[in-house]
Design a protein around this motif. Structure first.
Motif, mmCIF file in Angstrom:
data_model
loop_
_atom_site.group_PDB
_atom_site.id
_atom_site.type_symbol
_atom_site.label_atom_id
_atom_site.label_comp_id
_atom_site.label_asym_id
_atom_site.label_seq_id
_atom_site.Cartn_x
_atom_site.Cartn_y
_atom_site.Cartn_z
ATOM 1 N N ASP A 154 3.928 15.184 1.708
ATOM 2 C CA ASP A 154 5.064 14.265 1.826
ATOM 3 C C ASP A 154 4.816 12.952 1.116
ATOM 4 O O ASP A 154 5.601 12.012 1.224
ATOM 5 N N ALA A 155 3.713 12.873 0.356
ATOM 6 C CA ALA A 155 3.396 11.656 -0.397
ATOM 7 C C ALA A 155 2.381 11.983 -1.478
ATOM 8 O O ALA A 155 1.612 12.950 -1.363
ATOM 9 N N VAL A 156 2.387 11.183 -2.529
ATOM 10 C CA VAL A 156 1.374 11.281 -3.577
ATOM 11 C C VAL A 156 0.820 9.886 -3.825
ATOM 12 O O VAL A 156 1.495 8.874 -3.558
ATOM 13 N N ASN A 157 -0.386 9.819 -4.296
ATOM 14 C CA ASN A 157 -1.020 8.537 -4.589
ATOM 15 C C ASN A 157 -0.937 8.225 -6.078
ATOM 16 O O ASN A 157 -1.193 9.091 -6.919
ATOM 17 N N ILE A 158 -0.569 7.005 -6.376
ATOM 18 C CA ILE A 158 -0.565 6.514 -7.751
ATOM 19 C C ILE A 158 -1.739 5.565 -7.876
ATOM 20 O O ILE A 158 -1.737 4.473 -7.298
ATOM 21 N N ALA A 159 -2.775 5.980 -8.617
ATOM 22 C CA ALA A 159 -4.005 5.199 -8.710
ATOM 23 C C ALA A 159 -3.851 4.067 -9.722
ATOM 24 O O ALA A 159 -3.230 4.231 -10.779
ATOM 25 N N ASN A 160 -4.403 2.908 -9.358
ATOM 26 C CA ASN A 160 -4.464 1.745 -10.261
ATOM 27 C C ASN A 160 -3.105 1.400 -10.866
ATOM 28 O O ASN A 160 -2.973 1.227 -12.082
ATOM 29 N N LEU A 161 -2.112 1.327 -10.031
ATOM 30 C CA LEU A 161 -0.792 0.950 -10.516
ATOM 31 C C LEU A 161 -0.856 -0.496 -11.007
ATOM 32 O O LEU A 161 -1.111 -1.427 -10.226
ATOM 33 N N THR A 162 -0.643 -0.692 -12.297
ATOM 34 C CA THR A 162 -0.837 -1.996 -12.934
ATOM 35 C C THR A 162 0.445 -2.441 -13.623
ATOM 36 O O THR A 162 1.002 -1.723 -14.455
ATOM 37 N N VAL A 163 0.921 -3.620 -13.261
ATOM 38 C CA VAL A 163 2.111 -4.213 -13.862
ATOM 39 C C VAL A 163 1.794 -5.664 -14.205
ATOM 40 O O VAL A 163 1.249 -6.398 -13.367
ATOM 41 N N GLY B 225 1.265 10.772 -12.810
ATOM 42 C CA GLY B 225 0.216 11.780 -12.729
ATOM 43 C C GLY B 225 0.527 12.980 -11.871
ATOM 44 O O GLY B 225 -0.370 13.762 -11.564
ATOM 45 N N THR B 226 1.780 13.162 -11.480
ATOM 46 C CA THR B 226 2.143 14.286 -10.616
ATOM 47 C C THR B 226 3.287 15.072 -11.250
ATOM 48 O O THR B 226 4.278 14.486 -11.707
ATOM 49 N N ALA B 227 3.123 16.395 -11.270
ATOM 50 C CA ALA B 227 4.213 17.272 -11.717
ATOM 51 C C ALA B 227 5.016 17.671 -10.485
ATOM 52 O O ALA B 227 4.557 18.469 -9.664
ATOM 53 N N PHE B 228 6.213 17.111 -10.345
ATOM 54 C CA PHE B 228 7.071 17.428 -9.213
ATOM 55 C C PHE B 228 7.871 18.684 -9.567
ATOM 56 O O PHE B 228 8.740 18.651 -10.447
ATOM 57 N N GLY C 290 -3.767 -1.586 -7.203
ATOM 58 C CA GLY C 290 -4.617 -0.603 -6.548
ATOM 59 C C GLY C 290 -3.907 0.727 -6.393
ATOM 60 O O GLY C 290 -2.944 1.033 -7.095
ATOM 61 N N THR C 291 -4.374 1.510 -5.444
ATOM 62 C CA THR C 291 -3.774 2.818 -5.197
ATOM 63 C C THR C 291 -2.573 2.661 -4.267
ATOM 64 O O THR C 291 -2.694 2.151 -3.159
ATOM 65 N N ILE C 292 -1.415 3.099 -4.734
ATOM 66 C CA ILE C 292 -0.175 2.992 -3.966
ATOM 67 C C ILE C 292 0.248 4.395 -3.534
ATOM 68 O O ILE C 292 0.296 5.327 -4.335
ATOM 69 N N SER C 293 0.545 4.527 -2.250
ATOM 70 C CA SER C 293 1.055 5.797 -1.726
ATOM 71 C C SER C 293 2.562 5.845 -1.941
ATOM 72 O O SER C 293 3.301 5.015 -1.416
ATOM 73 N N PHE C 294 3.000 6.806 -2.748
ATOM 74 C CA PHE C 294 4.423 7.010 -3.009
ATOM 75 C C PHE C 294 4.908 8.044 -2.003
ATOM 76 O O PHE C 294 4.699 9.241 -2.153
ATOM 77 N N LYS C 295 5.555 7.567 -0.947
ATOM 78 C CA LYS C 295 5.880 8.421 0.196
ATOM 79 C C LYS C 295 7.360 8.766 0.191
ATOM 80 O O LYS C 295 8.218 7.891 0.218
ATOM 81 N N TYR C 296 7.648 10.065 0.146
ATOM 82 C CA TYR C 296 9.030 10.500 0.157
ATOM 83 C C TYR C 296 9.369 11.336 1.391
ATOM 84 O O TYR C 296 10.523 11.670 1.633
ATOM 85 N N SER D 210 0.819 -1.210 0.000
ATOM 86 C CA SER D 210 0.000 0.000 0.000
ATOM 87 C C SER D 210 0.856 1.264 0.000
ATOM 88 O O SER D 210 0.382 2.329 -0.382
ATOM 89 N N THR D 211 2.113 1.123 0.428
ATOM 90 C CA THR D 211 3.004 2.289 0.510
ATOM 91 C C THR D 211 4.393 1.923 -0.008
ATOM 92 O O THR D 211 4.939 0.873 0.355
ATOM 93 N N ILE D 212 4.916 2.776 -0.852
ATOM 94 C CA ILE D 212 6.302 2.675 -1.284
ATOM 95 C C ILE D 212 7.033 3.899 -0.743
ATOM 96 O O ILE D 212 6.630 5.030 -1.011
ATOM 97 N N GLU D 213 8.063 3.655 0.066
ATOM 98 C CA GLU D 213 8.857 4.754 0.626
ATOM 99 C C GLU D 213 10.111 4.937 -0.223
ATOM 100 O O GLU D 213 10.820 3.975 -0.518
#
Length: 456
Positions: A296-305, A279-282, A311-317, A165-168
């Motif tokens: 401090d985080a953005v959500n990546i919706a429907n990450l499909t590989v 989907g995010t302009a950093f 599902g929705t993955i929180s990309f947390k930096y 659910s979260t990628i740090e």
């Protein structure tokens, strides 16, 4: 003091030295008992009420002196669930009261012990050599939430899979990368880049993958897990899509903008894969500080590989975890995710902070329980019980839960604090004192015989 009083005093001395010898013999007998605390002896004189010029030394009484606050040597063992307290404190334990129809019942109140030779029994409880059961907070290995208080029971059931659910991830992107997508176009893709503050999600088709790879830098690459526990390799790329420029006339100033892409396939190296914009302009200012998004985080919706939707993955930096002032390439510092596949319990260990840790076949080490350790204001005021346990008393004060400065040494046990050499020395002194008291009795008997012979 008359002769009869001298006899009584000598008898009290013999009793006191006998009491001391009893403590010495118990200390020697338990010199190899795990966590045993020796019992010393103190002597108190008993003086009858007399005028100052008629006072005598009086008889004697022996009292026990506990040494619960004196730590024994800590030695290593080969049993991972053995543990020793390095510092003050006691393990909180309970005893079994009944075992009917497979249901184990325990004593309602806690006992306290330094005996840490705990091993896992057939029911999964941690029990020491004295038959006491270690207590604490049991935790769910999947969620980490508490499941109950009391005797710790280790479950051997497999831990279920947990989807990611979260990628740090934290990194320092280059201020001026050697390659970028600034000014590049894709012939077969629609809205593949975010060159403004609009969060567009675009796909770079396989036909344009070569252009993307040539104009981007490798980002985090790690294994995530689906809801079923299936491993999914997620590969990402960072691409600079806009350079900073100052305001000119009506044209507003622009920031450095980076986009994050992920490959929709994990098996073909990215050349023939489609890539999805997260989907995010950093956006970064001139000093390389992230200015947008303000989180401090953005959500990546429907990450499909590989057609597996994570599902929705929180990309947390994190705060300050993503910057853009590096020279050259990307310098990553944190890269992890919170998912895992199902696994079976392989081994147990104990941490310094009092956690029972389980190592599973899926490579995860999770906390299964938190051990309850207490401390007393006056540990020498505890009342000794059988099997190395102690009970709370008014003198000891109430137990205070927590390690404070104490640490727990896993795969170790605390030895008895009995010193055999010291006990032998005390035994010699006690023997001589006992013999001296018998000599007083012999002398008093001679004096009485002399007194009786006066009238003959």
């Amino acid at each position: 003091m008359d002769v009869f009083s001298a006899l009584q005093t000598a008898v009290s001395g013999m009793k006191a030295q006998g009491f001391s010898l009893e403590n010495i013999s118990g200390n020697i007998a338990n010199s190899q008992t795990t966590g045993f605390k020796r019992v010393d002896t103190s002597f108190v004189d008993l003086v009858a009420e007399q005028a100052p010029n008629r006072q005598v030394s009086g008889s004697v009484r022996a009292n026990s002196v506990l040494t619960n606050s004196i730590q024994g040597n800590i030695i290593s063992t080969e049993i991972p669930t053995n543990m020793a307290l390095n510092g003050p404190g006691f393990f909180a334990v309970q005893t079994k009261t009944s075992d009917v129809n497979g249901q184990t019942s325990f004593s309602p109140g806690n006992l306290y012990t330094r005996r840490g030779d705990f091993t896992k029994d057939a029911e999964g409880y941690l029990r020491n050599g004295g038959g006491a059961y270690l207590t604490g907070t049991s935790l769910d290995p999947a969620t980490g939430l508490a499941t109950g208080e009391g005797p710790i029971q280790i479950s051997t059931l497999p831990v279920p899979a947990k989807p990611t659910s979260t990628i740090e991830y934290s990194a320092n992107l280059p201020k001026t990368p050697t390659v970028s997508l600034v000014g590049k176009t894709f012939t077969d893709s629609t809205n593949p880049t975010n060159v403004d503050a609009t969060a567009r999600v675009g796909s770079v088709t396989a036909k344009d993958a070569a252009v993307l790879l040539a104009g981007s830098l490798a980002g985090p690459s790690l294994t995530a897990y689906s809801a079923s526990g299936a491993p999914v390799d997620v590969n990402t790329r960072w691409a600079k899509v806009q350079d900073a420029s100052p305001a000119v006339g009506d044209t507003p100033a622009k920031s450095d903008v980076w986009n994050l892409y992920y490959a929709n396939s994990s098996t073909n190296g990215g050349i023939n894969s489609t890539w999805t914009n997260s989907g995010t302009a950093f956006q970064f200012d001139g000093s390389g500080k992230l200015t947008s998004p303000n989180a401090d985080a953005v959500n990546i919706a429907n990450l499909t590989v590989d057609d597996i939707n994570l599902g929705t993955i929180s990309f947390k930096y994190g705060e300050g975890g993503l910057t853009a002032h590096n020279a050259g390439g990307i310098s990553p510092s944190i890269q992890r995710q919170d998912g895992f596949s199902s696994g079976t319990l392989n081994s147990l260990s104990v941490s310094e902070t009092g956690e029972v840790l389980g190592s599973y076949s899926n490579g995860n080490t999770v906390s299964l329980a938190k051990i309850k350790v207490v401390q007393f204001t006056n540990p020498d005021g505890l009342k000794a019980d059988s099997s190395g346990n102690y009970r709370q008393t008014l003198d000891s004060g109430a137990p205070v839960t927590g390690l404070n400065a104490t640490t727990i040494e896993g795969q170790n046990i605390e030895q008895s604090n009995t010193d055999i050499a010291s006990e032998f020395s005390k035994m010699i002194v006690t023997q001589q004192a006992y013999s001296a008291n018998t000599k007083v009795i012999s002398t008093a008997q001679d004096m009485m015989s002399s007194l009786i012979n006066i009238i003959r």
